[in-house]
Write a protein that holds these residues in place. Structure first.
Motif, PDB file in Angstrom:
ATOM      1  N   ARG A 181      21.354  77.313  80.046  1.00  0.00           N
ATOM      2  CA  ARG A 181      21.207  76.587  78.792  1.00  0.00           C
ATOM      3  C   ARG A 181      22.495  75.806  78.506  1.00  0.00           C
ATOM      4  O   ARG A 181      23.593  76.335  78.652  1.00  0.00           O
ATOM      5  CB  ARG A 181      20.951  77.580  77.656  1.00  0.00           C
ATOM      6  N   ARG A 240      25.766  74.321  76.999  1.00  0.00           N
ATOM      7  CA  ARG A 240      26.707  74.872  76.026  1.00  0.00           C
ATOM      8  C   ARG A 240      26.981  73.889  74.899  1.00  0.00           C
ATOM      9  O   ARG A 240      27.405  74.280  73.821  1.00  0.00           O
ATOM     10  CB  ARG A 240      28.030  75.203  76.725  1.00  0.00           C
ATOM     11  N   VAL A 280      35.605  72.154  77.765  1.00  0.00           N
ATOM     12  CA  VAL A 280      34.939  72.201  79.061  1.00  0.00           C
ATOM     13  C   VAL A 280      35.747  71.385  80.053  1.00  0.00           C
ATOM     14  O   VAL A 280      36.651  70.646  79.677  1.00  0.00           O
ATOM     15  CB  VAL A 280      33.491  71.645  78.990  1.00  0.00           C
TER      16      VAL A 280
END
Length: 248
Positions: free
Chosen positions: A26, A28, A61
């Motif tokens: 899924r 983020r 990220v």
């Protein structure tokens, strides 16, 4: 039969038209989070501070992971230009002229608040839902004026161009020019004094007369809200005349 067109990926993202994959972990993040982070960087550091790497770092990220959501920096800029626009004012019961004056001023103020928009929206027609909502409300305000749809769009485009041009002028003058500052030229009034000194009435009769009449004297800064309103009234007077001609 009209040719079917596939939406550019960034436009599909803007409108939520991308197919959703059910495979893999899924996600983020979402576009709203990424775009908000990019806007915050642009507001703080300018557009030069916005990169896939800087935005990825801000949202926590790796830069490579950001490409799962956004195809390129150019796509990111397109998303930012749409997301930064607030909801437009509603026409309500305002006469078309009063609404378009409010609409144009609000349009300019958005750009003044986010000056980096000047680098990415000057020549780009709107494709995102927020910016197109602004266009829709301008067209709605002109309903019943007798103008055709093409003319209404041209009116909105002209007012948008004026808002961007005025915002660019205010932004540039606010930043200042080092050469002017070193010479003590810090306002339109100072500029007028310099012109009065260098202009030869024989070569520049009209401009010299205007300067010597005091057209630029007494100004406290480079720009004045009255100047913005003057230009806006010129444009709206022209729209009013066009509407009057269509009524004949």
């Amino acid at each position: 039969m009209a040719q079917e067109r596939s939406l550019p990926p960034v436009v599909g993202r803007l409108w939520g038209r991308e197919p959703v994959s059910r495979r893999g972990p899924r996600p983020r993040l979402d576009l709203a989070t990424i775009t908000a982070a990019a806007i915050e960087i642009a507001d703080t550091e300018g557009l030069a501070g916005v990169s896939m790497g800087s935005v990825a770092s801000k949202v926590g990220v790796a830069a490579t992971a950001l490409y799962r959501y956004i195809g390129s920096k150019e796509d990111l800029l397109t998303l930012m230009a749409d997301a930064v626009a607030p909801l437009p004012p509603e026409p309500g019961d305002l006469p078309w002229r009063d609404y378009l004056a409010l609409w144009t001023r609000a349009h300019r103020d958005i750009v003044l608040e986010h000056a980096w928009l000047l680098s990415i929206t000057q020549y780009t027609p709107p494709l995102g839902p927020r910016r197109l909502l602004w266009l829709d409300r301008a067209l709605a305000a002109l309903a019943g004026t007798g103008l055709d749809d093409g003319e209404k769009i041209n009116v909105a485009s002209t007012l948008t161009g004026y808002a961007l041009t005025d915002a660019a002028l205010v932004n540039a003058m606010g930043a200042g020019d080092p050469q002017y500052q070193e010479a003590g030229i810090e306002s339109a009034s100072d500029y007028g004094e310099v012109l009065a000194e260098v202009l030869d009435p024989a070569d520049y009769p009209a401009l010299s007369a205007a300067v010597r009449s005091g057209a630029l004297f007494g100004a406290e800064g480079w720009v004045d809200d009255g100047d913005f309103r003057f230009g806006l009234d010129l444009l709206l007077d022209g729209v009013e005349q066009l509407i009057a001609r269509r009524a004949l």
